[in-house]
Design an enzyme around this catalytic site. Structure first.
Site, PDB file in Angstrom:
ATOM      1  N   SER A 142       0.855  -1.176   0.000  1.00  0.00           N
ATOM      2  CA  SER A 142       0.000   0.000   0.000  1.00  0.00           C
ATOM      3  C   SER A 142       0.893   1.228   0.000  1.00  0.00           C
ATOM      4  O   SER A 142       2.092   1.136   0.309  1.00  0.00           O
ATOM      5  CB  SER A 142      -0.882  -0.002   1.255  1.00  0.00           C
ATOM      6  OG  SER A 142      -1.500   1.245   1.473  1.00  0.00           O
ATOM      7  N   TYR A 155      -2.663  -1.618  10.142  1.00  0.00           N
ATOM      8  CA  TYR A 155      -2.539  -1.694   8.686  1.00  0.00           C
ATOM      9  C   TYR A 155      -1.180  -1.173   8.232  1.00  0.00           C
ATOM     10  O   TYR A 155      -0.489  -1.810   7.432  1.00  0.00           O
ATOM     11  CB  TYR A 155      -3.670  -0.893   8.057  1.00  0.00           C
ATOM     12  CG  TYR A 155      -3.783  -0.989   6.561  1.00  0.00           C
ATOM     13  CD1 TYR A 155      -4.417  -2.072   5.965  1.00  0.00           C
ATOM     14  CD2 TYR A 155      -3.301   0.018   5.731  1.00  0.00           C
ATOM     15  CE1 TYR A 155      -4.546  -2.156   4.591  1.00  0.00           C
ATOM     16  CE2 TYR A 155      -3.418  -0.054   4.350  1.00  0.00           C
ATOM     17  CZ  TYR A 155      -4.053  -1.146   3.791  1.00  0.00           C
ATOM     18  OH  TYR A 155      -4.168  -1.227   2.417  1.00  0.00           O
TER      19      TYR A 155
END
Length: 260
Positions: A142, A155
């Site tokens: 990401s 995350y």
């Protein structure tokens, strides 16, 4: 065709980015196992891809946090097609909360799916890739593999960790013809991202419109979401690259949301 008869496993492939990658791979002639918690959805998606061709797809059940299920799923693919050429470790979820309110159980769940899942699937496919002297492992990172945002401690931690795992696999397996890379998307409008919009609006005390325009897209060059198709093209690029020249590298696709 760039992946003609290449055997690929894509996790979290019943929907979203995983399905987009599987679709792109099948269009390039690949034999693709769509691995997902939801076997019925994976099977339905595989049937759709088979109808389009020219490659082939199957759905397999896989909880990427279970070593037994991962090993069984990989064994199923090898029994059908003989090997594994490409792994895309894509399965993931999102939970948002400030650190002081982040439940430990949620923290462990996030790291298990993103990091343990990448580790277990890589561990399971590597012997097959080593035996044939070739392979590509692609992890879905990401922009948050590179930076941090509020409310996403687990995350961000997991996505940073994928860089270290991929680079270690690249170091250990480069001499064996196996590459490892990380794809780093910006915000892609999938159900996972759509779910975050009201959550972040509540936590940040702003409107959902402001979450989209200011938080998610405010730093892009054009105010546009990255698309599933964008990420599928990057995943195809890494899967089909012919040499070790790019192994261990990550590629950001974020409409300029983050640059390096």
């Amino acid at each position: 065709m760039k992946l003609d008869k290449k055997v690929c496993i894509v996790t979290g492939a019943a929907s979203g980015i995983g399905l987009g990658i599987a679709r792109r791979y099948v269009a390039e002639g690949a034999l693709v196992a769509l691995a997902d918690l939801n076997l019925d959805a994976a099977g339905a998606a595989a049937a759709e891809l088979n109808a389009a061709g020219p490659g082939e797809a199957i759905g397999i059940a896989m909880d990427v946090t279970s070593e037994d299920q991962v090993n069984a799923g990989v064994a199923q693919v090898v029994a059908k097609w003989g090997t594994v050429d490409v792994l895309v470790s894509n399965a993931g979820i999102q939970i948002v909360n400030p650190v002081e309110n982040f439940a430990y159980a949620d923290w462990k769940k996030m790291l298990a799916i993103h990091l343990d899942g990448a580790f277990l699937t890589s561990k399971a496919v590597l012997p097959h890739m080593q035996a044939q002297g070739s392979g590509a492992i692609i992890m879905m990172g990401s922009v948050h593999s590179k930076t941090a945002s509020p409310l996403k401690s687990a995350y961000v931690t997991a996505k940073h960790g994928l860089l270290g795992l991929a680079r270690t696999i690249a170091r250990e397996n480069g001499p064996k013809g196996i590459r490892a890379n990380v794809v780093c998307p910006g915000f892609v409008l999938t159900p996972l991202v759509e779910k975050q919009i009201p959550q972040q609006a509540k936590e940040l005390n702003i409107s959902e419109e402001d979450v989209v325009k200011k938080v998610m897209l405010g730093q892009t060059v054009d105010g546009e979401f990255t698309t599933i198709e964008d990420i599928a093209e990057v995943a195809l690029f890494f899967a089909s690259f012919p040499t070790n020249a790019l192994t261990g590298q990550s590629l950001i696709a974020s409409h300029g949301w983050f640059m390096e």
